[in-house]
Design a protein around this motif. Structure first.
Motif, PDB file in Angstrom:
ATOM      1  N   GLN A 186       0.965  -1.342  -0.127  1.00 31.37           N
ATOM      2  CA  GLN A 186      -0.021   0.143   0.238  1.00 31.37           C
ATOM      3  C   GLN A 186       0.894   1.141   0.055  1.00 31.37           C
ATOM      4  N   THR A 187       1.831   1.215   0.881  1.00 34.18           N
ATOM      5  CA  THR A 187       2.705   2.471   0.948  1.00 34.18           C
ATOM      6  C   THR A 187       3.585   2.717  -0.436  1.00 34.18           C
ATOM      7  N   GLU A 188       4.070   1.599  -0.929  1.00 36.53           N
ATOM      8  CA  GLU A 188       4.655   1.749  -2.238  1.00 36.53           C
ATOM      9  C   GLU A 188       3.637   2.238  -3.392  1.00 36.53           C
ATOM     10  N   ALA A 189       2.442   1.886  -3.428  1.00 35.97           N
ATOM     11  CA  ALA A 189       1.659   2.081  -4.528  1.00 35.97           C
ATOM     12  C   ALA A 189       1.320   3.449  -4.234  1.00 35.97           C
ATOM     13  N   PHE A 190       1.169   4.157  -3.065  1.00 36.63           N
ATOM     14  CA  PHE A 190       0.897   5.460  -2.686  1.00 36.63           C
ATOM     15  C   PHE A 190       1.963   6.206  -3.609  1.00 36.63           C
ATOM     16  N   ALA A 191       3.207   5.934  -3.158  1.00 40.17           N
ATOM     17  CA  ALA A 191       4.419   6.588  -3.571  1.00 40.17           C
ATOM     18  C   ALA A 191       4.480   6.461  -5.364  1.00 40.17           C
ATOM     19  N   LYS A 192       4.041   5.469  -5.740  1.00 41.53           N
ATOM     20  CA  LYS A 192       4.174   5.299  -7.075  1.00 41.53           C
ATOM     21  C   LYS A 192       3.101   5.974  -7.966  1.00 41.53           C
ATOM     22  N   MET A 193       1.731   5.826  -7.339  1.00 36.71           N
ATOM     23  CA  MET A 193       0.748   6.603  -7.743  1.00 36.71           C
ATOM     24  C   MET A 193       1.065   8.438  -7.811  1.00 36.71           C
ATOM     25  N   SER A 201      -5.361  -2.379 -10.767  1.00 37.63           N
ATOM     26  CA  SER A 201      -4.479  -2.907  -9.705  1.00 37.63           C
ATOM     27  C   SER A 201      -4.510  -4.370  -9.423  1.00 37.63           C
ATOM     28  N   GLY A 202      -3.146  -4.868  -9.052  1.00 40.00           N
ATOM     29  CA  GLY A 202      -2.989  -6.336  -9.160  1.00 40.00           C
ATOM     30  C   GLY A 202      -3.344  -6.845  -7.899  1.00 40.00           C
ATOM     31  N   ASN A 203      -3.674  -6.030  -6.848  1.00 42.20           N
ATOM     32  CA  ASN A 203      -4.390  -6.598  -5.629  1.00 42.20           C
ATOM     33  C   ASN A 203      -5.002  -5.212  -5.007  1.00 42.20           C
ATOM     34  N   ASP A 204      -5.753  -5.695  -3.711  1.00 44.97           N
ATOM     35  CA  ASP A 204      -6.479  -4.781  -3.218  1.00 44.97           C
ATOM     36  C   ASP A 204      -5.636  -3.758  -2.546  1.00 44.97           C
ATOM     37  N   THR A 205      -4.522  -4.305  -1.673  1.00 42.76           N
ATOM     38  CA  THR A 205      -3.560  -3.354  -0.849  1.00 42.76           C
ATOM     39  C   THR A 205      -2.869  -2.330  -1.699  1.00 42.76           C
ATOM     40  N   MET A 206      -2.659  -2.625  -2.916  1.00 45.10           N
ATOM     41  CA  MET A 206      -1.978  -1.546  -3.878  1.00 45.10           C
ATOM     42  C   MET A 206      -3.271  -0.456  -4.263  1.00 45.10           C
ATOM     43  N   ALA A 207      -4.163  -1.171  -4.386  1.00 49.35           N
ATOM     44  CA  ALA A 207      -5.477  -0.121  -4.979  1.00 49.35           C
ATOM     45  C   ALA A 207      -5.945   0.806  -3.844  1.00 49.35           C
ATOM     46  N   MET A 208      -5.774   0.447  -2.462  1.00 52.17           N
ATOM     47  CA  MET A 208      -5.923   1.454  -1.309  1.00 52.17           C
ATOM     48  C   MET A 208      -4.873   2.491  -1.584  1.00 52.17           C
ATOM     49  N   GLY A 209      -3.336   1.935  -1.670  1.00 52.86           N
ATOM     50  CA  GLY A 209      -2.563   3.022  -1.584  1.00 52.86           C
ATOM     51  C   GLY A 209      -2.833   3.904  -2.897  1.00 52.86           C
TER      52      GLY A 209
END
Length: 313
Positions: A194-201, A216-224
Motif C-alpha cells: 500500500q505504501t509503495e503504491a501510494f508513492a508510485k501513484m 491494480s493487481g491487488n486490493d492493498t495496492m489499490a488502497m494506496g
C-alpha cells in the motif's frame, strides 16, 4: 471381578475404540506459514487455517515469512523441529520456495499450499489457488465497461517473483488489449504494498495528470493508489482492484473504488486444513494436487454481502 468378566470388558472397550472416528490428539501440531499479516488477505488465511485446524483437534503454530525465502526456510526448519504433522503454506516465491517444500517432504511432513503455486509438482500434496486468470478477466471486463472502452490508464503490478502477479497481468491485458482506444501510459510494480503504491501513484500522476483509470493487481495496492488519487483531488479516476478486502468493499460502498475481484482466502485456507487432516488420517486427499477456485466480481451491487474475503449468500 472375575478374569472372564475382565477379559469381556477389555474386548468390548477395544471394539468401541476401533469403531470411534479417528481424531487428532492434542500432540498433533499443524504449522501455518503465510506472508505478513499487515495485509488483511494473508491475515484472513492464517485465521481461517488456525480456526479450522483447532476445530479438528490440532494444536497450531502460526508463522510469518514476510515474503523472505530465507526466513521461510528457517520457519520450515522450525516446523520440522517441532514435529508438525502438516504445513499449510502461502509461499514466498514460486521458484524460491521449491527447496523448502522439498525439505519438508524429505522430513515426511506434507505441505498444503494456498494462494500461490510453486514451479514444481509432486512435492506438495496440494496446491489450492484462486483461478487468478479467470478472476483477472472478470476484473478487466468490468474495468473496460467502466472506462467506456477508451482513455488512458495505469496498471499497478504485484511482486515480480510471485507467479500470481504475472497471471493477473496477463488476464487483464488479454481483455483490455482488445480495445485500441484504451491506452496504457504506465505499468509499474508496487510489490503488493500500500505504501509503495501510494508513492508510485503520486509519481505517475505527476507524469500523467490526465489519466482516466487504474487497474491494480491487488486490493492493498489499490488502497494506496486511491489514497494518492484522493490527495490529488482525482476521485474521478476509475480504479479496480483484486482480492475482495473489507477496505475496498467499504470504498466501493462509499462510491470510491469501483470494483474488485474476490478470491476466497478464508475458505481456501479451511480447505487446505481439511485436506491435510484427511491426508494425515488416510494417506490421501482424494483430490488432484493442483486445484483452482473461481473468483467473483465485487461491485456496488453485491459489496454489502462481502465480509473477510467471503461472500455471504
Amino acid at each position: 471381578m472375575t478374569f472372564l468378566k475382565q477379559l469381556m470388558l477389555a474386548t468390548a472397550t477395544t471394539a468401541l475404540l476401533a469403531a470411534s472416528p479417528v481424531i487428532a490428539s492434542a500432540a498433533d501440531l499443524m504449522a501455518i506459514i503465510t506472508p505478513s499479516h499487515d495485509n488483511p488477505f494473508f491475515k484472513s488465511e492464517a485465521e481461517g487455517a488456525k480456526a479450522r485446524a483447532e476445530a479438528l483437534g490440532y494444536e497450531t503454530i502460526v508463522l510469518v515469512h514476510d515474503d523472505d525465502a530465507n526466513k521461510q526456510n528457517e520457519l520450515v526448519d522450525t516446523a520440522i523441529a517441532r514435529g508438525a504433522k502438516a504445513i499449510v503454506l502461502d509461499n514466498a516465491g514460486s521458484d524460491a520456495s521449491v527447496a523448502a517444500v522439498q525439505k519438508a517432504k524429505d522430513a515426511k511432513i506434507p505441505s498444503f499450499l494456498i494462494d500461490r503455486e510453486i514451479n514444481a509438482t509432486g512435492i506438495a500434496v496440494s496446491q489450492i489457488v484462486s483461478n487468478n486468470y479467470q478472476g483477472a478477466t472478470l476484473g478487466a471486463e468490468f474495468f473496460v465497461e467502466q472506462m467506456g472502452e477508451k482513455g488512458t490508464y495505469v496498471e499497478l503490478v504485484g511482486r515480480e517473483a510471485d507467479i500470481n502477479a504475472g497471471i493477473r497481468s496477463k488476464g487483464y491485458h488479454d481483455v483490455i488489449d482488445q480495445y485500441p482506444e484504451l491506452k496504457m501510459v504506465s505499468r509499474q510494480s508496487a510489490n503488493w504494498s500500500q505504501t509503495e503504491a501510494f508513492a508510485k501513484m503520486q509519481s505517475i500522476l505527476q507524469a500523467n495528470p490526465d489519466i482516466k483509470g487504474v487497474i491494480s493487481g491487488n486490493d492493498t495496492m489499490a488502497m494506496g493508489a486511491w489514497a494518492a488519487l484522493k490527495a490529488a483531488n482525482r476521485t474521478d479516476v476509475i480504479l479496480v482492484g483484486f482480492d475482495g478486502s473489507n477496505d475496498v468493499r467499504d470504498s466501493i460502498l462509499e462510491g470510491g473504488i469501483k470494483g474488485t475481484v474476490l478470491q476466497p482466502a478464508y475458505r481456501q485456507a479451511e480447505i487446505a486444513v481439511e485436506q491435510a487432516d484427511k491426508f494425515i488420517k488416510t494417506g490421501s486427499t482424494g483430490e488432484e494436487e493442483k486445484q483452482l477456485m473461481d473468483c467473483v466480481l465485487i461491485t456496488a451491487d453485491n459489496a454489502k454481502n462481502l465480509e473477510t474475503f467471503a461472500l455471504k449468500e
